[in-house]
Each structure stands twice: as C-alpha cells, then as structure tokens.
Design a protein around this motif. Structure first.
Motif, PDB file in Angstrom:
ATOM      1  N   SER A 160       4.441   0.523  -3.791  1.00 13.21           N
ATOM      2  CA  SER A 160       4.678  -0.402  -2.679  1.00 13.21           C
ATOM      3  C   SER A 160       5.991  -1.149  -2.837  1.00 13.21           C
ATOM      4  O   SER A 160       6.439  -1.431  -3.951  1.00 13.21           O
ATOM      5  CB  SER A 160       3.538  -1.421  -2.573  1.00 13.21           C
ATOM      6  N   ARG A 161       6.606  -1.430  -1.701  1.00 15.83           N
ATOM      7  CA  ARG A 161       7.739  -2.328  -1.629  1.00 15.83           C
ATOM      8  C   ARG A 161       7.229  -3.748  -1.417  1.00 15.83           C
ATOM      9  O   ARG A 161       6.111  -3.947  -0.964  1.00 15.83           O
ATOM     10  CB  ARG A 161       8.649  -1.951  -0.464  1.00 15.83           C
ATOM     11  N   LEU A 162       8.082  -4.711  -1.672  1.00 17.22           N
ATOM     12  CA  LEU A 162       7.761  -6.106  -1.414  1.00 17.22           C
ATOM     13  C   LEU A 162       8.753  -6.647  -0.396  1.00 17.22           C
ATOM     14  O   LEU A 162       9.963  -6.636  -0.625  1.00 17.22           O
ATOM     15  CB  LEU A 162       7.843  -6.916  -2.715  1.00 17.22           C
ATOM     16  N   ALA A 172       3.268  -6.760   0.805  1.00 15.78           N
ATOM     17  CA  ALA A 172       3.486  -5.429   0.252  1.00 15.78           C
ATOM     18  C   ALA A 172       3.427  -4.382   1.354  1.00 15.78           C
ATOM     19  O   ALA A 172       2.620  -4.480   2.283  1.00 15.78           O
ATOM     20  CB  ALA A 172       2.434  -5.126  -0.812  1.00 15.78           C
ATOM     21  N   VAL A 173       4.274  -3.353   1.227  1.00 17.89           N
ATOM     22  CA  VAL A 173       4.320  -2.247   2.186  1.00 17.89           C
ATOM     23  C   VAL A 173       4.344  -0.940   1.394  1.00 17.89           C
ATOM     24  O   VAL A 173       5.206  -0.750   0.534  1.00 17.89           O
ATOM     25  CB  VAL A 173       5.571  -2.320   3.094  1.00 17.89           C
ATOM     26  N   ARG A 174       3.407  -0.038   1.683  1.00 17.28           N
ATOM     27  CA  ARG A 174       3.282   1.208   0.921  1.00 17.28           C
ATOM     28  C   ARG A 174       4.421   2.171   1.245  1.00 17.28           C
ATOM     29  O   ARG A 174       4.779   2.380   2.412  1.00 17.28           O
ATOM     30  CB  ARG A 174       1.940   1.862   1.212  1.00 17.28           C
ATOM     31  N   SER A 175       4.977   2.807   0.216  1.00 15.91           N
ATOM     32  CA  SER A 175       6.048   3.787   0.394  1.00 15.91           C
ATOM     33  C   SER A 175       5.488   5.202   0.310  1.00 15.91           C
ATOM     34  O   SER A 175       4.318   5.419  -0.004  1.00 15.91           O
ATOM     35  CB  SER A 175       7.125   3.586  -0.680  1.00 15.91           C
ATOM     36  N   ALA A 176       6.335   6.193   0.553  1.00 14.78           N
ATOM     37  CA  ALA A 176       5.895   7.594   0.526  1.00 14.78           C
ATOM     38  C   ALA A 176       5.501   8.040  -0.868  1.00 14.78           C
ATOM     39  O   ALA A 176       4.706   8.967  -1.037  1.00 14.78           O
ATOM     40  CB  ALA A 176       7.014   8.488   1.074  1.00 14.78           C
ATOM     41  N   SER A 177       6.019   7.383  -1.894  1.00 14.67           N
ATOM     42  CA  SER A 177       5.708   7.755  -3.272  1.00 14.67           C
ATOM     43  C   SER A 177       4.343   7.255  -3.725  1.00 14.67           C
ATOM     44  O   SER A 177       3.861   7.622  -4.794  1.00 14.67           O
ATOM     45  CB  SER A 177       6.785   7.202  -4.213  1.00 14.67           C
ATOM     46  N   GLY A 178       3.726   6.394  -2.924  1.00 14.86           N
ATOM     47  CA  GLY A 178       2.446   5.815  -3.291  1.00 14.86           C
ATOM     48  C   GLY A 178       2.556   4.436  -3.901  1.00 14.86           C
ATOM     49  O   GLY A 178       1.562   3.713  -4.018  1.00 14.86           O
TER      50      GLY A 178
END
Length: 446
Positions: free
Chosen positions: A311-313, A303-309
C-alpha cells in the motif's frame, strides 16, 4: 517521548522491544471486574419512534452530527446486509432525525426512526450477511440484521458506547466487537456464539483516545490497536480464554491519526502513526521496529493498495500545501507531491472502478478538492479525471452493483443530496435529496 538516531541513512526509534503478557501481574492497569458489565443481549422490537421519508422526492434535510459521534464520523455504510439479492452492497444511511434507512435494489426502507449517535458494519457469524451496530445513546447499543424489513433488532447493552472496533481478534473467521464505553468502564469485548447469544468481558479498564483494527499477526488473527494517553500504543487480541496485550511504544502519538496496511510487503500489516511535532513513524510488523518516514506533523492520511499488493500512504501535512504520496523504498521511503493543493474535508477515498478488467487489485483514488470538484487519480496510468464539478462532503466506497470490486462511490453532496457513482460506466444516480449525518472533518487539519 520518541527519540531517534541516524544510522546508514535510517531513522529508528530507540524503544524497548514490544512484548506480550497476560495481565495477571498487572491488575492495577487492567481490570476484569464484572461490576461494570454491560447488560447482556436481549431481543427487542425495532427502536422506531417515528417515520419520515428519505426518498429523493421528499424535502431535503441536512442531518447534523450527534454531539458524541466519533471524530470523522460518516453516517453512511456500504455493506452486504442482504446477500440474497442480485446486488452486492446495500447503502445504510443515518439521516439524523429522519432515522436510519437501507437502500436496496434502488428502494429505500426505513429500519428505525431514531437518530443514531453512530453506526458500523459487523460480521459476527458464518453467514455472508453483514449486520449493523447502532449506538442510540441513552437507549443503548443495538444490533440490526436483515430479516425482511424493518429487520430484526436486538439490544446488546444498555450502556452508551463512545465508539467500537469490529475485529476478528481470535482468528475464528468471525468478527468480535471491542467497544469503548469511556471512563470509568474502558474497553469491553463482545462475542456471539453459534446461537447468536452474546457475552461481554472487560479487556481494559483504561479509556483510549483512539482505536482501530490492525493485522500484525500473519496467522490472520486481528487486533484492536489503541492509544492510551498514559501508557502509549497497545494491541489487544484474544487467546481463547483471556486477552493478550502487546505494547508497541510508550509514546501516545498525536490524536490517533493512523493507518494499518501492508506498506513493507510482509505477512502482517504495518502501522503508520502521527506523533505530532516528532513526525510520522512506521511500525514494521515483522519485528515491531519503529522508523521515522517524515519529520513533519500530519493532518491526515490514508492507505491505498498498489498493484504489487503493498500500500501507498496518501498524506496531507500540516502547514504544507499539497497532497503527498509515500511508498516504501527502504527507509525513510520515497515521498513525493501528487498535487499542489490540499484536499477538502472529504479528503481521499480508495476505490477500484476497473477491478473486473484490471485484476491487479490496484486501487484508484477519489479526492475531494472542494469547490474544484471530485477527482479521480489513476496510479497505473498517472492520469487525473474530473468525476463531478460539485463540492462533496465525503465519499464511501463499496460494491453496490456486484462488480466484484469496490467500484461504486456513495457521495454526499450536502445540499444536492446523496448520489451513487458507478465507476465502471461512469454513471451518476441520485438516490436521495437528503444528506447523511456526518462529521468527516479531522479534529485539526490545519
């Protein structure tokens, strides 16, 4: 087995609703016998049986992973073991036969000459200082904390642990340990009181094949999440006097490739889990419903956190070249290929090199492309940057320079030693000729 149906473009698992229970009526499944109790904590001397150097100027030695180290083990931590200095995270390195070392303020300190099976960070009290859990195989499970060097050691169990999960399972702001001692002992919970004395309680007589920390509950009470081959996926938290269990599904997944993060945007974390030939599924935290987000088996993901809070996978599929990114946009979500080649053994490590200036919390991604080097992908700018032409073994992110975010990478370059990358300035610093103990390869990443 998982079954699915299509309805209005959605894939949803047909399983019984998740449920909670205290295992009074399930004594055949969950045992709380004290006969297998790990021996209580006692203070001890430093478990050091020799002393060799880890410094850059010494002859390099590549540490081999211990025979029972957890899968994908990285013998490297970035943890704030000494909050009293001007730096933030220290580097804790398992150098195999060279022992266990801490790199603080650009100086190495040996804290043990024994070769650990595995190490992990742990925050059992209200202090900002993190402690280190060290498994020394037949010498037992130990806890180390900074009190000058070589620090203070305490034996918390004479038993050899397979692996452990650090989790605040009672919501008191302190972490407990949920430790897998393997068959026939199962999982035991370790908690410390205000005086540092520890207590053990068995929370499962069954042995899981995988486990990780999850945060389904919006209250901040975390859970250990486990895959049991015969009974499926369960979470375990603590009521204050006993364990509380929730079954997410009776299916056991495929090898424990998982990620827990806020993918949907609710109050709790969602769970992504690989079910092999039945594909990749997401368990949504608000109602514990299952949704298929890909019908392909995966090798690994993170998982990688995005600017919206949310997460992407990041996904590496089996039998399909390339690195993919999945984001939630209704089910089954949006899946796109970020790059045409597979990452190497180090896979991906989220970090935040511009956290001080950007303030959005969005993470960038360090990616191991093997002989093509170590690269950074910036999601907001959609740009690739070559960080280093050398082939890394693995990377660990932290905040060594006290930047306010995980802006630093500790990178094992195998024969070229251990390096720090300072993300804000782009500077590289070699801190040791030695390579940490590691087994970062996924069990089956073909």
């Amino acid at each position: 087995m998982l079954k699915s149906q299509r309805s209005a473009g959605r894939r949803k698992e047909i399983i019984k609703r998740p449920f909670w229970f205290v295992p009074i009526a399930a004594a055949c499944l969950w045992s709380f016998t004290s006969l297998m109790l790990p021996e209580p904590a006692r203070s001890g001397g430093t478990p050091t049986i020799g002393r060799e150097a880890a410094e850059t100027g010494q002859e390099r030695e590549k540490a081999s992973p211990a025979s029972v180290s957890p899968p994908c083990y990285k013998g490297l931590l970035m943890a704030d073991v000494n909050p009293g200095n001007a730096f933030k995270d220290e580097v804790v390195a398992d150098f195999g036969s060279l022992g266990l070392w801490v790199y603080e303020q650009m100086i190495w300190h040996q804290i043990s000459g024994t070769n650990p099976e595995w190490i992990m960070a742990f925050s059992p009290d209200d202090s900002p200082a993190e402690q280190v859990i060290v498994d020394l195989a037949a010498e037992g499970l130990w806890k180390w904390r900074y009190k000058g060097y070589p620090g203070e050691w305490a034996l918390i169990s004479n038993l050899n642990a397979v692996w452990a999960v650090a989790v605040d399972d009672d919501g008191d702001g302190r972490e407990e340990l949920q430790v897998n001692f393997g068959p026939p002992r199962g999982i035991w919970r370790y908690e410390e009181d205000d005086g540092g004395a520890g207590s053990w309680k068995q929370i499962s007589a069954l042995t899981p094949v995988a486990g990780w920390k999850s945060d389904f509950l919006p209250s901040g009470q975390e859970e250990g999440c486990y895959i049991f081959p015969a009974t499926g996926v369960w979470t375990i938290c603590w009521t204050g006097s006993d364990a509380l269990y929730r079954q997410l599904t009776g299916s056991a997944g495929s090898g424990g490739v998982s990620a827990s993060a806020r993918f949907i945007g609710g109050a709790g974390e969602d769970l992504a889990l690989d079910f092999g030939v039945q594909g990749l599924w997401l368990c949504q935290s608000d109602d514990q419903s299952w949704h298929q987000i890909s019908d392909q088996p995966v090798a690994r993901f993170t998982a990688v956190r995005s600017a919206s809070g949310t997460s992407r996978l990041m996904i590496d599929f089996k039998g399909d070249q390339g690195l993919y990114v999945w984001t939630f946009a209704g089910y089954p979500g949006k899946l796109s290929r970020l790059y045409h080649a597979d990452p190497d053994f180090g896979f991906c490590e989220p970090f935040d090199p511009d956290g001080r200036s950007e303030k959005s919390g969005e993470e960038e991604l360090a990616i191991d492309f093997g002989p093509n080097g170590l690269w950074k992908y910036d999601f907001s700018r959609r740009t690739w940057t070559l960080l280093n032409t050398k082939n890394p073994e693995f990377m660990v992110a932290g905040d060594y320079w006290n930047e306010g975010s995980k802006a630093t990478l500790a990178v094992d370059f195998d024969s070229d030693g251990l390096w720090l990358y300072e993300g804000r300035s782009g500077g590289w610093f070699k801190i040791s000729n030695n390579s940490p103990d590691s087994a970062p390869h996924f069990p089956d990443s073909s």
